[in-house]
Scaffold this active site. Structure first.
Site, PDB file in Angstrom:
ATOM      1  CG  MET A 192      -1.986  -1.139   1.081  1.00  0.00           C
ATOM      2  SD  MET A 192      -2.891  -1.423   2.596  1.00  0.00           S
ATOM      3  CE  MET A 192      -1.725  -2.385   3.536  1.00  0.00           C
ATOM      4  CG  HIS A 193       4.722   1.489   0.098  1.00  0.00           C
ATOM      5  ND1 HIS A 193       4.685   0.460   0.992  1.00  0.00           N
ATOM      6  CD2 HIS A 193       5.815   1.269  -0.677  1.00  0.00           C
ATOM      7  CE1 HIS A 193       5.699  -0.351   0.783  1.00  0.00           C
ATOM      8  NE2 HIS A 193       6.406   0.116  -0.221  1.00  0.00           N
TER       9      HIS A 193
END
Ligand code: TYD
Length: 142
Positions: A48-49
């Site tokens: 999630m980045h």
């Protein structure tokens, strides 16, 4: 970048196998850091980045991990289900990883030292960078 590559492997079923890759030969950058993630409960989502500049290679020496790559325009799913497969992930790619099998291990080799400034952890901010053309279409998915 942003594609599955086959890791060179020697061996046989009687004696086992050995897989390896080398900086600037099998992967297109110099490795400065290695880290790994383990004891992750099944179905957990990590990642999630995106990274502004970092290049990475991901591989799963044991287990099964699904990696979804997203360049802000399209998404693709890659399954790391063999110690002979690796996924090259370049700058400007949002990644989500899903642990599919008990005790799966994710290894990562990265082109630079840890630097929180290089992370984009907010998806809307990531989309802003894409819209501005920050990565100049260098973040294609294959
Ligand atoms: P993070 O990259 O968010 O993990 P994942 O993408 O697997 O969910 O890192 C988790 C934490 O570990 C974060 O607080 C930063 C720290 N960390 C380091 O200190 N050094 C490192 O090399 C890495 C990869 C993470």
């Amino acid at each position: 970048m942003n594609k599955i590559i086959e890791i060179k492997t020697f061996g046989n079923e009687e004696q086992g196998f050995l897989s390896f890759f080398e900086s600037n030969k099998d992967i297109p950058f110099e490795i400065k850091r290695i880290y790994y993630t383990y004891d992750v409960p099944i179905n957990t989502k990590r990642g999630m980045h995106a990274h502004k500049e970092l290049n990475q290679v991901l591989w799963c020496p044991y287990g099964e991990i699904e990696v979804i790559l997203d360049n802000g325009k399209e998404k693709k799913s890659y399954l790391l289900d063999s110690p002979e497969k690796a996924l090259l992930v370049g700058k400007g790619i949002w990644r989500d990883m899903y642990w599919k099998k008990e005790n799966s291990v994710l290894c990562v080799a990265a082109s630079d030292y840890y630097n929180e400034e290089d992370y984009i952890r907010d998806y809307d901010e990531f989309l802003k960078y894409v819209k501005e053309g920050y990565w100049n279409d260098e973040n294609k998915l294959y």
